[in-house]
Design a protein around this motif. Structure first.
Motif, PDB file in Angstrom:
ATOM      1  N   ILE A  22       0.837  -1.291  -0.185  1.00  0.00           N
ATOM      2  CA  ILE A  22       0.028   0.243  -0.025  1.00  0.00           C
ATOM      3  C   ILE A  22       0.762   1.296   0.166  1.00  0.00           C
ATOM      4  O   ILE A  22       1.674   1.267   0.974  1.00  0.00           O
ATOM      5  CB  ILE A  22      -1.013  -0.084   1.424  1.00  0.00           C
ATOM      6  N   LEU A  23       0.735   2.169  -0.761  1.00  0.00           N
ATOM      7  CA  LEU A  23       1.287   3.323  -1.182  1.00  0.00           C
ATOM      8  C   LEU A  23       0.190   4.467  -0.547  1.00  0.00           C
ATOM      9  O   LEU A  23      -0.574   4.603  -1.083  1.00  0.00           O
ATOM     10  CB  LEU A  23       1.955   3.874  -2.376  1.00  0.00           C
ATOM     11  N   LEU A  24       0.763   5.192   0.595  1.00  0.00           N
ATOM     12  CA  LEU A  24      -0.195   5.916   1.302  1.00  0.00           C
ATOM     13  C   LEU A  24       0.293   7.336   1.439  1.00  0.00           C
ATOM     14  O   LEU A  24       1.181   7.772   1.935  1.00  0.00           O
ATOM     15  CB  LEU A  24      -0.412   5.213   2.626  1.00  0.00           C
ATOM     16  N   ASP A  25      -0.530   8.271   1.250  1.00  0.00           N
ATOM     17  CA  ASP A  25      -0.705   9.659   1.287  1.00  0.00           C
ATOM     18  C   ASP A  25      -0.887  10.069   2.807  1.00  0.00           C
ATOM     19  O   ASP A  25      -1.601   9.346   3.480  1.00  0.00           O
ATOM     20  CB  ASP A  25      -1.497  10.372   0.518  1.00  0.00           C
ATOM     21  N   VAL A  26      -0.526  11.263   3.166  1.00  0.00           N
ATOM     22  CA  VAL A  26      -0.576  11.556   4.605  1.00  0.00           C
ATOM     23  C   VAL A  26      -1.972  12.334   4.767  1.00  0.00           C
ATOM     24  O   VAL A  26      -2.684  12.057   5.442  1.00  0.00           O
ATOM     25  CB  VAL A  26       0.608  12.374   5.390  1.00  0.00           C
ATOM     26  N   HIS A  27      -1.933  13.624   4.071  1.00  0.00           N
ATOM     27  CA  HIS A  27      -3.166  14.367   4.154  1.00  0.00           C
ATOM     28  C   HIS A  27      -4.227  13.882   3.050  1.00  0.00           C
ATOM     29  O   HIS A  27      -4.204  14.187   1.773  1.00  0.00           O
ATOM     30  CB  HIS A  27      -2.522  15.735   3.457  1.00  0.00           C
ATOM     31  N   LEU A  28      -5.275  13.462   3.702  1.00  0.00           N
ATOM     32  CA  LEU A  28      -6.437  12.895   2.777  1.00  0.00           C
ATOM     33  C   LEU A  28      -7.687  13.752   3.136  1.00  0.00           C
ATOM     34  O   LEU A  28      -7.741  14.305   4.325  1.00  0.00           O
ATOM     35  CB  LEU A  28      -6.578  11.477   3.080  1.00  0.00           C
ATOM     36  N   ALA A  47       3.702  14.709   0.490  1.00  0.00           N
ATOM     37  CA  ALA A  47       4.477  15.984   0.650  1.00  0.00           C
ATOM     38  C   ALA A  47       4.845  16.338   2.074  1.00  0.00           C
ATOM     39  O   ALA A  47       5.689  17.284   2.450  1.00  0.00           O
ATOM     40  CB  ALA A  47       3.672  17.085   0.117  1.00  0.00           C
ATOM     41  N   ALA A  48       4.422  15.606   3.062  1.00  0.00           N
ATOM     42  CA  ALA A  48       4.431  15.686   4.517  1.00  0.00           C
ATOM     43  C   ALA A  48       6.027  15.494   4.752  1.00  0.00           C
ATOM     44  O   ALA A  48       6.244  14.457   4.749  1.00  0.00           O
ATOM     45  CB  ALA A  48       3.540  14.999   5.464  1.00  0.00           C
ATOM     46  N   ASP A  49       6.893  16.583   4.936  1.00  0.00           N
ATOM     47  CA  ASP A  49       8.259  16.401   5.158  1.00  0.00           C
ATOM     48  C   ASP A  49       8.733  16.716   6.658  1.00  0.00           C
ATOM     49  O   ASP A  49       9.895  16.834   7.059  1.00  0.00           O
ATOM     50  CB  ASP A  49       8.851  17.229   4.103  1.00  0.00           C
ATOM     51  N   TYR A  52       9.447   5.801   3.262  1.00  0.00           N
ATOM     52  CA  TYR A  52       8.822   7.079   3.291  1.00  0.00           C
ATOM     53  C   TYR A  52       9.564   7.667   2.275  1.00  0.00           C
ATOM     54  O   TYR A  52      10.636   8.114   2.319  1.00  0.00           O
ATOM     55  CB  TYR A  52       9.113   7.613   4.703  1.00  0.00           C
ATOM     56  N   LEU A  53       8.614   8.170   1.268  1.00  0.00           N
ATOM     57  CA  LEU A  53       9.200   9.074   0.122  1.00  0.00           C
ATOM     58  C   LEU A  53       8.480  10.435   0.458  1.00  0.00           C
ATOM     59  O   LEU A  53       7.136  10.491   0.329  1.00  0.00           O
ATOM     60  CB  LEU A  53       8.678   8.352  -1.205  1.00  0.00           C
ATOM     61  N   ILE A  54       9.148  11.491   0.046  1.00  0.00           N
ATOM     62  CA  ILE A  54       8.853  12.680   0.038  1.00  0.00           C
ATOM     63  C   ILE A  54       8.801  13.436  -1.246  1.00  0.00           C
ATOM     64  O   ILE A  54       9.750  13.312  -2.228  1.00  0.00           O
ATOM     65  CB  ILE A  54       9.627  13.775   0.723  1.00  0.00           C
TER      66      ILE A  54
END
Length: 226
Positions: free
Chosen positions: A54-60, A86-88, A104-106
């Motif tokens: 699962i590749l997951l974004d932080v801001h949803l 984009a949460a760095d 964790y990829l930015i």
């Protein structure tokens, strides 16, 4: 052949989701089985599709991906999850790792870095249910432990690039050429060959020769098993 990787994307920006899908599916062994734009959709698809990754974004829109990750872990979902966001800030990174994210990829990130993530996932994949026990070497690879680095690398060998080559080679299910590794890692064939030859010299890889009907033999490389 590499085992097929079934990926779920949880990303509310549809344009970014399409770009990520295209990058992922450049690898013929990767298939995006679903895409969600909210925490609720992501949770439902994770339970229904049971993806490998699962590749997951932080801001949803309806909450935080970090909260969703915590929810999954609390309910026993052990699927590999990586954050692409984009949460760095350091707090987000620490929380993601504390809740079991393996990478964790930015944003923005390179295609090569995404391929490295896939390679790491491949090395972490557990054997089938018939293999009830793990030996220490397999467990160390699952936990991300590699061989101790040498005291000094030869000139022209970058440690970060070397790690990417090692991961790609370790994920390969058969002996591969320098060209194949270069395509996976984003290197030219000659550069990939140089790194592979270094691994052979340092006894981290083995070299085989495949002889055809004519011309020079093809060099094939394989990760040395512990």
């Amino acid at each position: 052949m590499n085992a097929r990787i079934r990926v779920l994307l949880v990303e509310d920006d549809l344009r970014v989701a399409r770009v990520n899908r295209d990058l992922l599916e450049r690898d013929p062994d990767v298939h995006v089985v679903g895409s969600a734009a909210t925490c609720a959709q992501g949770d439902a698809l994770a339970q229904a599709l049971k993806p490998d990754l699962i590749l997951l974004d932080v801001h949803l829109p309806d909450g935080s991906g970090l909260g969703l990750l915590r929810h999954w872990r609390a309910h026993g979902l052990t699927t590999d999850v990586a954050l692409i966001t984009a949460a760095d800030d350091e707090a987000s990174v620490r929380l993601a790792l504390a809740h079991g994210a393996f990478d964790y990829l930015i944003k923005p990130f390179t295609g090569a870095r995404l391929q490295e993530l896939l390679a790491r996932h491949r090395t972490r994949r557990l054997p089938g249910p018939s293999a009830a026990r793990l030996d220490q070497g397999r467990l160390d690879r699952l936990l991300g432990h590699g061989a101790a680095p040498p005291a000094a690398l030869p000139r022209g060998i970058d440690p970060n690039t070397l790690e990417r080559v090692v991961l790609a080679l370790g994920a390969a299910q058969h002996a591969v050429t320098a060209e194949e590794i270069g395509e996976q890692v984003g290197l030219s064939r000659v550069t990939a060959w140089r790194y592979l030859e270094h691994l052979v010299r340092s006894e981290q890889a083995t070299l085989e020769h495949q002889y055809g009907n004519a011309g020079r033999p093809v060099k094939l490389y394989r990760a040395r098993t512990p």
